[in-house]
Design a protein around this motif. Sequence first.
Motif, short mmCIF file in Angstrom:
data_model
loop_
_atom_site.label_atom_id
_atom_site.label_comp_id
_atom_site.label_asym_id
_atom_site.label_seq_id
_atom_site.Cartn_x
_atom_site.Cartn_y
_atom_site.Cartn_z
N GLY A 1 35.54 6.27 6.72
CA GLY A 1 35.23 4.80 6.73
C GLY A 1 36.01 4.25 7.79
N ILE A 2 37.18 4.27 7.80
CA ILE A 2 37.85 3.61 8.88
C ILE A 2 37.44 3.68 10.15
N GLY A 3 37.41 5.16 10.68
CA GLY A 3 36.76 5.32 11.87
C GLY A 3 35.55 4.79 12.37
N LEU A 4 34.72 4.97 11.45
CA LEU A 4 33.18 4.39 11.44
C LEU A 4 33.20 2.74 11.66
N VAL A 5 34.13 2.27 10.83
CA VAL A 5 34.21 0.67 10.89
C VAL A 5 34.44 0.42 12.37
N VAL A 6 35.66 0.63 12.76
CA VAL A 6 36.04 0.44 13.93
C VAL A 6 35.27 0.88 15.13
N ALA A 7 34.88 2.04 15.17
CA ALA A 7 33.74 2.57 16.34
C ALA A 7 32.53 1.59 16.33
N SER A 8 32.05 0.82 15.23
CA SER A 8 30.91 0.43 15.22
C SER A 8 31.08 -1.03 15.81
N VAL A 9 32.23 -1.51 15.68
CA VAL A 9 32.36 -2.83 16.69
C VAL A 9 31.93 -2.98 18.20
N THR A 10 32.22 -1.73 18.88
CA THR A 10 32.04 -1.74 20.23
C THR A 10 31.06 -0.59 20.48
N PRO A 11 29.99 -0.90 21.52
CA PRO A 11 28.98 0.15 21.89
C PRO A 11 29.49 1.19 22.92
N ARG A 12 30.76 0.76 23.51
CA ARG A 12 31.63 1.55 24.60
C ARG A 12 32.25 2.67 23.97
N ARG A 13 32.11 3.95 24.09
CA ARG A 13 32.81 5.13 23.47
C ARG A 13 34.27 4.94 23.84
N GLY A 14 34.63 4.71 24.95
CA GLY A 14 35.94 4.65 25.53
C GLY A 14 36.75 3.74 24.73
N PHE A 15 36.08 2.64 24.56
CA PHE A 15 36.81 1.44 23.66
C PHE A 15 36.99 1.93 22.31
N GLY A 16 36.16 2.50 21.67
CA GLY A 16 35.96 2.91 20.36
C GLY A 16 37.07 3.89 20.06
N ILE A 17 37.24 4.90 20.91
CA ILE A 17 38.32 5.97 20.77
C ILE A 17 39.64 5.40 20.80
N ALA A 18 39.90 4.48 21.79
CA ALA A 18 41.18 3.93 21.79
C ALA A 18 41.62 2.99 20.77
N ALA A 19 40.44 2.08 20.11
CA ALA A 19 40.62 1.44 19.10
C ALA A 19 40.83 2.28 17.59
N VAL A 20 40.28 3.39 17.63
CA VAL A 20 40.69 4.17 16.19
C VAL A 20 42.07 4.89 16.46
N ILE A 21 42.34 5.45 17.62
CA ILE A 21 43.65 5.76 17.96
C ILE A 21 44.79 4.88 17.68
N ALA A 22 44.51 3.47 17.92
CA ALA A 22 45.55 2.38 17.66
C ALA A 22 45.58 1.93 16.19
N VAL A 23 44.44 1.81 15.57
CA VAL A 23 44.58 1.62 14.32
C VAL A 23 45.23 2.47 13.36
#
Length: 302
Positions: A192-214
């Motif tokens: 759930g956390i991973g999908l919510v964070v990843a759905s904020v941006t269409p950029r996969r690289g930004f999504g990866i960095a954001a999930v790791i950070a959270v």
Amino acid sequence: MAAEQPTATVPGDQTRIHNIGYRNYDGPRLGRAYARRSLYSQSLRGAYGLGRSAKSKVLPMLLFVVMCLPAAIMVAVAVATKANDLPVDYTRYAIVLQAVISLYVASQAPQSVSRDLRFKTVPLYFSRPIETSDYVRAKYAALSSALFILTAAPLLVLYVGALLAKLDFADQTKGFAQGLVSVALLSLLFAGIGLVVASVTPRRGFGIAAVIAVLTITYGAVSTLQAIADVQGSTGAVSWIGLFSPITLIDGVQSAFLGATSAFPGGVGPSNGEGLVFVLVTLGLIGGTYGLLMRRYKKVGL
């Protein structure tokens, strides 16, 4: 000699209708349930790179091997030395290898949703007999299932190895069942956390960095604060601080109700009363992330 004037044409004179042989579909209409199952299956396969390029298979398969390899080594040692117990409890295994789990979530959550956002294919899903709830449930269930496979497989290796080493069947079965409950909660929460964070941006690289950070920053901050509280003698605050990180939430739940040894400083987890709060917060986060995904994709699908 006067120049010949072009003859005026009516636009409709150039219109032609060609019969190219398309036929109407007269087969069965499989409906929403089939579409939802298909999306779930495709997303689950994609979480391990199946049906995708060879490069897409490397990281998820490598992380799967990394998760299972320590379990296989522990089993080999237990069998060879005729140990009386496994080196690591079933409920502790995922906590020890949380970095691998976080990396898997960070790599696969954006793969599941970011490409649909980037290429604007989400409205195309909703143009078929599928609704927002179908899309969100399929994606959530697929990533949760992929995480459960990742975290339950090494527990199965440990369990089979324990039986081969002729350890007590009842104790090992109980520990295995407790471990499965723990990783099931972990899979739902992290997905759930991973999908919510990843759905904020269409950029996969930004999504990866954001999930790791959270996942990593919250755990690092909570662990640091717990260590400080323990050093200062505020042992009562150690458990409550654990409410603010996903992995410490799972640790608190399993140490309170699943007989696990806590990874909190001092090895003292929450009491049963405090553990009830941990359960409620965990379930609230799971339901909250699902609700956020629903609201997010209702806006995207417009």
